[in-house]
Design a protein around this motif. Structure first.
Motif, PDB file in Angstrom:
ATOM      1  N   MET A   1      -1.484  15.411  23.037  1.00 35.53           N
ATOM      2  CA  MET A   1      -1.058  16.047  21.793  1.00 35.53           C
ATOM      3  C   MET A   1      -0.870  17.540  21.961  1.00 35.53           C
ATOM      4  O   MET A   1       0.059  18.151  21.449  1.00 35.53           O
ATOM      5  N   ARG A   3       0.079  19.207  24.651  1.00 39.16           N
ATOM      6  CA  ARG A   3       1.304  19.502  25.380  1.00 39.16           C
ATOM      7  C   ARG A   3       2.522  19.392  24.469  1.00 39.16           C
ATOM      8  O   ARG A   3       3.454  20.202  24.568  1.00 39.16           O
ATOM      9  N   GLU A   4       2.532  18.417  23.587  1.00 45.23           N
ATOM     10  CA  GLU A   4       3.660  18.260  22.673  1.00 45.23           C
ATOM     11  C   GLU A   4       3.793  19.484  21.763  1.00 45.23           C
ATOM     12  O   GLU A   4       4.898  19.976  21.524  1.00 45.23           O
ATOM     13  N   GLU A   5       2.703  19.962  21.263  1.00 34.88           N
ATOM     14  CA  GLU A   5       2.733  21.139  20.403  1.00 34.88           C
ATOM     15  C   GLU A   5       3.174  22.384  21.179  1.00 34.88           C
ATOM     16  O   GLU A   5       3.850  23.258  20.641  1.00 34.88           O
ATOM     17  N   GLN A   6       2.807  22.446  22.431  1.00 32.83           N
ATOM     18  CA  GLN A   6       3.223  23.574  23.263  1.00 32.83           C
ATOM     19  C   GLN A   6       4.747  23.582  23.443  1.00 32.83           C
ATOM     20  O   GLN A   6       5.393  24.622  23.348  1.00 32.83           O
ATOM     21  N   VAL A   7       5.317  22.394  23.705  1.00 36.87           N
ATOM     22  CA  VAL A   7       6.760  22.293  23.875  1.00 36.87           C
ATOM     23  C   VAL A   7       7.479  22.666  22.573  1.00 36.87           C
ATOM     24  O   VAL A   7       8.480  23.389  22.573  1.00 36.87           O
ATOM     25  N   GLU A   8       6.965  22.181  21.462  1.00 40.63           N
ATOM     26  CA  GLU A   8       7.574  22.496  20.169  1.00 40.63           C
ATOM     27  C   GLU A   8       7.531  24.005  19.895  1.00 40.63           C
ATOM     28  O   GLU A   8       8.496  24.586  19.397  1.00 40.63           O
ATOM     29  N   GLU A  11      10.187  25.801  21.840  1.00 44.43           N
ATOM     30  CA  GLU A  11      11.515  25.620  21.247  1.00 44.43           C
ATOM     31  C   GLU A  11      11.705  26.550  20.055  1.00 44.43           C
ATOM     32  O   GLU A  11      12.778  27.120  19.867  1.00 44.43           O
ATOM     33  N   THR A  42       3.919  26.064  31.288  1.00 44.70           N
ATOM     34  CA  THR A  42       2.809  26.449  30.412  1.00 44.70           C
ATOM     35  C   THR A  42       2.535  27.959  30.428  1.00 44.70           C
ATOM     36  O   THR A  42       1.531  28.407  29.878  1.00 44.70           O
TER      37      THR A  42
END
Length: 245
Positions: A1, A3-8, A11, A42
């Motif tokens: 979870m 990592r997903e927030e980091q990618v978002e 963006e 990261t």
């Protein structure tokens, strides 16, 4: 979870900072630096150009701060790892130094980090960093202006001393009165001494004159007939008199 927030978040940052992502941070003009730079998935850097109001005494180019961001695995539930560095080849600023101010600026982000744990926070951190760095420079500008003003006021006070006497207090009045009375007494003594000297001088002159009796005893004056003018006879005798001293 995490990592997903980091990618978002990345963006979103790309849309907020639309400059092309590149690894080149060698430009000598901070305005031409990319807004954000990827190091890896990261870790990245954000170039923060400070925005300062115009100032007649500070004509230097506003400095740029590079914020290094690295996500731990649990970010945003865990704080990001941050660091600061100056823009490469940037001209030094007299009121700001990343090397000297880094600890102050990073500690100024602690409250923001704690308030935003569990949420994407890099944009907020960039905004807070920018505001804190700008305020740091503005405070130093104001301190420098106050110091300059104090120098001018001190010079003015020194100049004004020429036009003001010593403030009168009880102590200064007593001191002045004692000095004045002594001066008056010295003047009285001087005048008395001059008067006595004049009297003594006049007395000496008086003693040098022979009396009528002395003139008669010394045979310097002849007998005066009754028909003669006593004053005339005396005058005739005196005319031939020479007194030596």
């Amino acid at each position: 979870m995490g990592r997903e927030e980091q990618v978002e978040e990345r963006e979103v940052l790309d849309s907020i900072f639309p400059e092309e992502i590149t690894a080149n941070l060698q430009s000598t003009n901070p305005k031409l630096l990319p807004t954000s730079t990827d190091i890896n998935e990261t870790e990245y850097r954000v170039s923060v150009l400070l925005d300062l109001p115009l100032d007649e005494e500070d004509t230097n180019e506003p400095p740029t701060v590079i914020l290094h961001v690295r996500y731990p695995d649990a970010y945003p539930d865990e704080a990001p790892m941050l660091d600061l560095s100056p823009a490469q080849n940037a001209a030094p600023h007299p009121l700001f130094s990343v090397a000297n101010d880094k600890d102050t600026l990073l500690s100024g982000l602690e409250d923001t980090i704690q308030e935003n744990l569990g949420m994407a926070m890099v944009f907020t951190l960039v905004t807070t960093l920018k505001e804190n760095a700008e305020q740091l420079i503005l405070d130093r500008r104001a301190a420098k202006a106050r110091e300059h003003e104090e120098v001018l006021l001190a010079a003015e006070r020194e100049e004004n001393k020429k036009f003001h006497g010593t403030p009168v207090t009880r102590e200064t009045f007593i001191k002045w009165r004692e000095s004045f009375m002594k001066e008056m007494e010295d003047e009285r003594i001087r005048q008395e001494e001059e008067r006595l000297a004049e009297l003594k001088k006049a007395r000496v002159k008086e003693e040098k004159k022979l009396t009528g009796k002395q003139l008669w005893e010394r045979g310097l004056v002849g007998k005066v007939d009754e028909g003669d003018d006593e004053e005339g006879g005396l005058a005739e005798g005196v005319e031939s008199l020479k007194v030596t001293t």
